[in-house]
Scaffold this motif. Structure first.
Motif, short mmCIF file in Angstrom:
data_model
loop_
_atom_site.label_atom_id
_atom_site.label_comp_id
_atom_site.label_asym_id
_atom_site.label_seq_id
_atom_site.Cartn_x
_atom_site.Cartn_y
_atom_site.Cartn_z
N PHE A 143 46.43 -0.29 -43.36
CA PHE A 143 45.99 -1.54 -44.00
C PHE A 143 47.16 -2.22 -44.72
O PHE A 143 47.32 -3.44 -44.64
CB PHE A 143 44.84 -1.26 -44.98
N ARG A 144 47.97 -1.42 -45.42
CA ARG A 144 49.14 -2.00 -46.09
C ARG A 144 50.10 -2.59 -45.05
O ARG A 144 50.70 -3.64 -45.26
CB ARG A 144 49.88 -0.93 -46.92
N ALA A 145 50.22 -1.90 -43.90
CA ALA A 145 51.14 -2.38 -42.85
C ALA A 145 50.68 -3.73 -42.31
O ALA A 145 51.49 -4.63 -42.07
CB ALA A 145 51.22 -1.36 -41.72
N VAL A 146 49.37 -3.88 -42.15
CA VAL A 146 48.83 -5.15 -41.66
C VAL A 146 49.18 -6.29 -42.61
O VAL A 146 49.61 -7.37 -42.18
CB VAL A 146 47.29 -5.03 -41.50
N LEU A 147 49.04 -6.05 -43.91
CA LEU A 147 49.35 -7.11 -44.88
C LEU A 147 50.83 -7.49 -44.81
O LEU A 147 51.19 -8.67 -44.80
CB LEU A 147 48.98 -6.65 -46.30
N ASP A 148 51.69 -6.48 -44.71
CA ASP A 148 53.13 -6.76 -44.59
C ASP A 148 53.42 -7.59 -43.34
O ASP A 148 54.19 -8.55 -43.40
CB ASP A 148 53.92 -5.45 -44.51
N GLU A 149 52.83 -7.20 -42.24
CA GLU A 149 53.10 -7.93 -40.99
C GLU A 149 52.68 -9.39 -41.11
O GLU A 149 53.40 -10.29 -40.67
CB GLU A 149 52.34 -7.27 -39.83
N GLU A 150 51.54 -9.62 -41.72
CA GLU A 150 51.06 -11.00 -41.83
C GLU A 150 51.94 -11.83 -42.76
O GLU A 150 52.18 -13.01 -42.51
CB GLU A 150 49.59 -11.03 -42.27
N LEU A 151 52.41 -11.23 -43.85
CA LEU A 151 53.30 -11.96 -44.76
C LEU A 151 54.65 -12.22 -44.10
O LEU A 151 55.16 -13.34 -44.13
CB LEU A 151 53.50 -11.17 -46.06
N VAL A 152 55.20 -11.19 -43.48
CA VAL A 152 56.56 -11.31 -42.94
C VAL A 152 56.62 -12.27 -41.77
O VAL A 152 57.56 -13.06 -41.65
CB VAL A 152 57.10 -9.91 -42.56
N ALA A 154 60.63 -3.69 -42.69
CA ALA A 154 61.82 -3.89 -41.85
C ALA A 154 61.43 -4.07 -40.39
O ALA A 154 61.96 -4.95 -39.69
CB ALA A 154 62.77 -2.70 -42.02
N ALA A 155 60.50 -3.26 -39.93
CA ALA A 155 60.04 -3.40 -38.54
C ALA A 155 59.40 -4.77 -38.34
O ALA A 155 59.60 -5.42 -37.30
CB ALA A 155 59.04 -2.29 -38.20
N ALA A 156 58.68 -5.23 -39.35
CA ALA A 156 58.04 -6.55 -39.25
C ALA A 156 59.08 -7.67 -39.26
O ALA A 156 58.93 -8.67 -38.54
CB ALA A 156 57.05 -6.74 -40.40
N VAL A 157 60.14 -7.51 -40.04
CA VAL A 157 61.21 -8.52 -40.07
C VAL A 157 61.87 -8.60 -38.69
O VAL A 157 62.12 -9.69 -38.17
CB VAL A 157 62.27 -8.17 -41.15
N ALA A 158 62.16 -7.45 -38.10
CA ALA A 158 62.81 -7.43 -36.79
C ALA A 158 61.93 -8.12 -35.75
O ALA A 158 62.39 -8.95 -34.95
CB ALA A 158 63.11 -5.99 -36.38
N ARG A 159 60.64 -7.79 -35.76
CA ARG A 159 59.73 -8.41 -34.79
C ARG A 159 59.65 -9.93 -34.99
O ARG A 159 59.73 -10.70 -34.04
CB ARG A 159 58.33 -7.81 -34.89
#
Ligand SMILES: Cc1cc2nc3c(=O)[nH]c(=O)nc-3n(C[C@H](O)[C@H](O)[C@H](O)COP(=O)(O)OP(=O)(O)OC[C@H]3O[C@@H](n4cnc5c(N)ncnc54)[C@H](O)[C@@H]3O)c2cc1C
Length: 399
Positions: free
Chosen positions: A82-91, A269-274
């Motif tokens: 769930f935390r990962a999903v929030l990060d992905e959406e923000l990034v 970081a993975a979200a930034v790269a994507r």
């Protein structure tokens, strides 16, 4: 046989990783980011500050303190996806600064309160973290001590029921906008080289602590919307009831809970790269030179092919760490590996994506320029790559 090109050849959704409930949560997160963050983020970046309404709005949307148990009003969502999903959406909407500000609260401070807080502390602080009324910082680093926290010189001296805190911190995220800092201070009363039992953690509130001064706001290369500052403590009286964990247990508590902080950076970081790669694919599809799309040059296609594989491999590695965390099996070495790999990949991927943009990649209004500047931080804070390699290498050497 040639493969037909798809609209998104490297989709984010991984049905083996995310389940329906995560995708439902993604809808909530996306709605919040699209309505409350994305339209304002560029002006927050220009002002070097995010408004407090960001926090209360996030609290209202149910996006803060996900792991807070139901008995304190939370949802008890300890599944890190769930935390990962929030990060992905923000990034993916360029708001890494907001993601990192939330990390400090949820991944660096909250775990200490949940694992080591007293019942009274949990009742006092957790409900306000959930609503965004209590925004916290992590105040460990000092001008003379970053990688080596045993060099911390801020000290707390017992005075009857209270502690008296004196010292200076730097690089403190949410240092200006936040309400309270989790301060690492020396409590053994000595001045020689510190040992493992020399430090303790205190949650120190700004508003009711005379002598707690916010110093300069530091002017960063990137992620400017998230404020970073110096803090000064001059004979600040801290109630004994604000000691988090045991006296002398500070460094051990930090070590025990480092995995979540480092995992958070790896996920971001993975979200930034994507996000940088997705943007680059869009850009090179539209941009033409010598009568063809930039993406149609063989060199560009090879670059993009390499980057797609790099991003997907990074996501797979980070997701393995998320699974380990969910199973209670992510230790400091595992989290260090994930953070080391993902942050170094983000740095390299954004650099190559910037190159594929040509001159526009160097212009700050382009997302790839922001991603490049932001990614430079990821290999430094929360443990530099050198320290992480040291941790990993030592574990291997010691077998
Ligand atoms: C934007 C930003 C936000 C931050 N946010 C916070 C925050 O909210 N709270 C907080 O407490 N801190 C925060 N930090 C501090 C951050 O965690 C430290 O900067 C980081 O841990 C490195 O410490 P240092 O800057 O003192 O570097 P140093 O420890 O002085 O390191 C300098 C260089 O020496 C290398 N080095 C050090 N020791 C070794 C070794 N044993 N072997 C090999 N190489 C080594 C390092 O890798 C680095 O390359 C933030 C930093 C930045 C830049």
């Amino acid at each position: 046989m040639t493969e037909s090109p798809s609209a998104q050849p490297f989709p984010l959704g991984d049905s083996a990783f995310y389940e329906e409930e995560h995708e439902e949560f993604r809808e909530v997160a996306r709605e919040f980011v699209v309505r409350k963050v994305e339209p304002h983020y560029a002006s927050w970046d220009a002002e070097h500050m995010m408004p407090r309404s960001l926090w209360t709005d996030a609290g209202e949307a149910g996006l803060l303190g996900l792991a807070v148990p139901e008995e304190y009003g939370g949802m008890g969502l300890t599944d890190y996806r769930f935390r990962a999903v929030l990060d992905e959406e923000l990034v993916r909407r360029g708001a890494l600064g907001a993601a990192l500000a939330f990390h400090l609260n949820d991944d660096w401070v909250l775990p200490h309160l949940l694992a080591h807080g007293t019942e009274e502390q949990k009742e006092r602080w957790l409900p306000r973290i959930l609503t965004g009324e209590l925004v916290t910082s992590v105040a460990w680093t000092e001008p003379g001590a970053g990688s080596d926290l045993r060099g911390v010189r801020t000290r707390a001296v017992r005075d009857r029921e209270d502690w008296v805190l004196t010292g200076q911190k730097t690089f403190i995220g949410n240092g200006i906008s936040g309400d309270a800092a989790l301060v690492l201070a020396r409590t053994d009363g000595r001045t020689d080289r510190a040992g493992e039992d020399s430090f303790s953690l205190f949650l120190v509130h700004k508003a009711d602590s005379p002598g707690y001064e916010v110093g300069r706001q530091l002017d960063k290369m990137g992620v400017k919307a998230s404020d970073t500052a110096e803090l000064f403590f001059e004979d600040v009286r801290v109630p004994g009831s604000n000691l988090v964990g045991t006296q002398g247990g500070g460094l051990r508590q930090i070590q025990q809970l480092l995995p979540q902080g480092r995992l958070a950076i790896a996920v971001a970081a993975a979200a930034v790269a994507r996000a940088a790669l997705e943007e680059t694919v869009r850009y090179t599809r539209d941009r033409t030179a010598f009568g063809s799309r930039v993406l149609d040059f063989q060199h560009s296609r090879f670059e993009v092919a390499d980057l797609v594989v790099e991003v997907e491999a990074t996501e797979a590695y980070v997701r393995r760490a998320v699974h380990a965390f969910n199973a209670g099996a992510l230790d400091v070495v595992g989290a260090s590996k994930a953070k080391y790999w993902a942050s170094e990949r983000a740095k390299a991927v954004t650099d190559r994506c910037l190159q594929l943009h040509g001159g526009y990649g160097y212009i700050l209004e382009y997302p790839v320029a922001q991603a490049y500047l932001a990614s430079r931080l990821l290999t430094i804070f929360g443990g530099t790559s050198e320290i992480l390699r040291e941790t990993i290498g030592r574990a291997v050497a010691e077998g």
